[in-house]
Write a protein that holds these residues in place. Structure first.
Motif, short mmCIF file in Angstrom:
data_model
loop_
_atom_site.label_atom_id
_atom_site.label_comp_id
_atom_site.label_asym_id
_atom_site.label_seq_id
_atom_site.Cartn_x
_atom_site.Cartn_y
_atom_site.Cartn_z
N ALA A 53 44.39 44.78 17.90
CA ALA A 53 43.93 43.98 19.04
C ALA A 53 42.68 43.60 18.84
CB ALA A 53 43.92 44.61 20.39
N GLY A 54 41.97 44.08 17.81
CA GLY A 54 40.58 44.00 17.55
C GLY A 54 40.04 42.42 17.52
N PRO A 55 40.67 41.77 16.55
CA PRO A 55 40.14 40.17 16.54
C PRO A 55 40.30 39.47 17.68
CG PRO A 55 41.59 41.20 14.75
CD PRO A 55 41.79 42.29 15.67
N VAL A 56 41.28 39.82 18.69
CA VAL A 56 41.48 39.07 19.91
C VAL A 56 40.36 39.40 20.75
CG1 VAL A 56 42.79 38.53 21.86
CG2 VAL A 56 43.87 39.09 19.49
N PHE A 57 40.11 40.85 20.99
CA PHE A 57 38.82 41.28 21.75
C PHE A 57 37.25 40.35 21.29
CE2 PHE A 57 41.05 45.36 22.66
CZ PHE A 57 41.74 45.08 23.14
N SER A 58 37.22 40.37 19.73
CA SER A 58 36.16 39.58 19.14
C SER A 58 35.97 38.31 19.76
CB SER A 58 36.19 39.81 17.78
OG SER A 58 36.08 41.21 17.13
N ARG A 59 37.13 37.52 19.80
CA ARG A 59 37.37 36.14 20.16
C ARG A 59 36.96 35.88 21.81
NH1 ARG A 59 42.17 32.66 18.39
NH2 ARG A 59 40.62 30.93 18.95
N VAL A 60 37.52 36.88 22.66
CA VAL A 60 37.40 36.84 23.92
C VAL A 60 35.63 37.05 24.05
CG1 VAL A 60 37.53 38.07 26.13
CG2 VAL A 60 39.46 37.68 24.74
N ALA A 61 35.19 38.05 23.54
CA ALA A 61 33.48 38.45 23.51
C ALA A 61 32.76 36.99 23.20
CB ALA A 61 33.12 39.50 22.84
N ILE A 98 35.86 42.12 29.14
CA ILE A 98 35.24 41.99 28.04
C ILE A 98 34.62 40.37 28.36
CG2 ILE A 98 35.27 41.40 25.44
CD1 ILE A 98 37.85 43.35 25.40
N ALA A 99 35.48 39.54 28.80
CA ALA A 99 35.06 38.10 29.20
C ALA A 99 33.86 38.20 30.25
CB ALA A 99 35.87 37.30 29.59
N GLY A 100 33.95 38.93 31.12
CA GLY A 100 32.95 39.07 32.15
C GLY A 100 31.88 40.17 32.14
N ARG A 101 31.88 40.82 30.88
CA ARG A 101 30.85 41.81 30.66
C ARG A 101 30.58 43.03 31.80
NH1 ARG A 101 31.25 38.06 26.74
NH2 ARG A 101 29.44 38.13 25.19
N GLY A 102 31.76 43.36 32.22
CA GLY A 102 31.93 44.30 33.21
C GLY A 102 32.73 44.02 34.52
N THR A 103 32.78 44.81 35.52
CA THR A 103 33.67 44.50 36.69
C THR A 103 33.22 43.40 37.52
OG1 THR A 103 32.55 46.49 37.78
CG2 THR A 103 34.28 46.81 36.66
N ALA A 104 31.85 43.12 37.63
CA ALA A 104 31.44 42.18 38.50
C ALA A 104 31.77 40.85 37.96
CB ALA A 104 29.86 42.36 38.80
N GLY A 105 31.41 40.77 36.55
CA GLY A 105 31.73 39.48 36.06
C GLY A 105 33.18 39.07 35.59
N ALA A 106 33.91 40.22 35.63
CA ALA A 106 35.30 40.00 35.32
C ALA A 106 35.84 39.51 36.78
CB ALA A 106 36.17 41.49 35.01
N ALA A 107 35.64 39.86 38.04
CA ALA A 107 36.06 39.54 39.17
C ALA A 107 35.99 37.87 39.33
CB ALA A 107 35.49 40.25 40.20
N GLU A 108 34.71 37.39 38.58
CA GLU A 108 34.44 35.88 38.72
C GLU A 108 35.40 35.32 37.83
OE1 GLU A 108 33.04 34.62 41.34
OE2 GLU A 108 32.65 36.72 42.04
N VAL A 109 35.51 35.88 36.56
CA VAL A 109 36.27 35.15 35.45
C VAL A 109 37.71 34.83 35.74
CG1 VAL A 109 37.13 35.75 33.05
CG2 VAL A 109 34.76 36.06 33.52
N VAL A 110 38.34 35.81 36.32
CA VAL A 110 39.69 35.86 36.70
C VAL A 110 40.10 34.82 37.75
CG1 VAL A 110 40.30 38.27 36.08
CG2 VAL A 110 39.75 37.47 38.13
N LYS A 111 39.17 34.34 38.48
CA LYS A 111 39.35 33.18 39.34
C LYS A 111 39.33 31.90 38.95
CE LYS A 111 37.53 36.06 43.12
NZ LYS A 111 36.23 35.97 44.26
N LYS A 112 38.91 31.84 37.51
CA LYS A 112 38.58 30.50 36.97
C LYS A 112 39.97 30.27 35.88
CE LYS A 112 33.74 30.84 37.10
NZ LYS A 112 32.63 31.24 36.19
N THR A 113 41.11 31.13 35.88
CA THR A 113 41.92 30.99 35.04
C THR A 113 42.69 29.89 35.46
OG1 THR A 113 43.37 32.44 36.44
CG2 THR A 113 42.20 33.31 34.40
#
Length: 276
Positions: A53-61, A98-113
């Motif tokens: 899964a490493g390459p996928v995680f890198s692309r998300v980051a 990963i995309a949100g750099r933590g829980t607070a950011g993740a909570a916002e990222v998911v709403k933009k899917t």
């Protein structure tokens, strides 16, 4: 002699590390760990999944891939072994973290899917052997379900909203990653060190009925397992006995394992230290 500069660990590496720490922690009741495998799925399958899964995680980051694309790519990459589903639920949590750099950011990222993310998520789901509710009208194996996503303009976040009532991993998307936050906080309360991963996991088991157990058996079984975990914490049963009972009865709290991984990642991101 000049001192060598060492680059800090990146988000992708932390996510892989969290997956490895969870699966190799000792005696997480009912789940695969360094002490036991299942007949058809082994520790090595989980280790392989974390590496692949490493390459996928890198692309998300890097921000170069959407959550839907990342979900499909992660499942496709880790589906090359014959150990079945290993980290589907963990990917659902780790990718936005990963995309949100933590829980607070993740909570916002998911709403933009998007709708496209939802379609790719369903296609990824179709590649797995993930347990689903038999009465669910949105069958991942039915092509008409994907068409329904498109026709009704359902986003990946809305898919999680739909699933949240019966799936604690999906619920993390809709409640701001509360249990992930709880898991990370527990690690900080318990202190640094690998042994505290098992303690954190047991604490979560004692607080929350695992929805994977409820799907595999029923809600009553999930609640009985929760009460057993509380008895272990109270010293009324040993961890080894509880683990043996779960393995014997085929009871594996897989959803809590996914949340455990997300909690470890969050804690590592915030400075929690691993030490064996």
């Amino acid at each position: 002699m000049s001192q060598q500069t060492v680059e800090p660990v990146n988000l992708a590496e932390l996510a892989q590390f969290a997956m490895l720490l969870e699966v190799t922690a000792k005696q997480k009741p009912g789940n695969i760990d360094r002490c036991h495998d299942y007949d058809d799925t082994h520790l090595a399958h989980f280790l392989a999944s974390a590496v692949l899964a490493g390459p996928v995680f890198s692309r998300v980051a890097e921000g170069s891939i959407s959550l839907g694309e990342a979900m499909y790519d992660a499942v496709a990459r880790t589906n090359i072994h014959n150990g079945g589903n290993t980290h589907f639920g963990a990917f659902i949590l780790l990718l936005p973290l990963i995309a949100g750099r933590g829980t607070a950011g993740a909570a916002e990222v998911v709403k933009k899917t998007t709708i496209e993310d939802a379609v790719l998520f369903y296609k990824a789901f179709g590649l797995t052997q993930v347990r689903v509710r038999s009465e669910d009208p949105m069958d991942v194996n039915d092509p008409s379900s994907i068409q329904r996503l498109i026709d009704e303009k359902i986003t990946m976040y809305q898919v999680m909203e739909y699933s949240a009532l019966h799936d604690m991993v999906a619920r993390e998307w809709t409640n701001g990653f509360l249990l992930t936050r709880r898991a990370a906080n527990l690690l900080f309360e318990l202190g640094d060190g690998e042994k505290n991963i098992t303690k954190m996991f047991l604490s979560l088991m004692a607080e929350c009925p695992d929805t994977f157990i409820a799907k595999k058996f029923d809600q009553a079984t999930a609640e009985a397992v929760m009460q057993k975990a509380a008895a272990v914490l109270a010293g009324n049963e040993t961890l080894a006995e509880f683990d043996e009972e779960c393995i014997r009865d085929g009871i594996n709290p897989g959803s809590l394992a996914d949340i455990c991984i997300a909690g470890i990642f969050t804690a590592l991101l915030e400075g929690w230290k691993w030490d064996c």
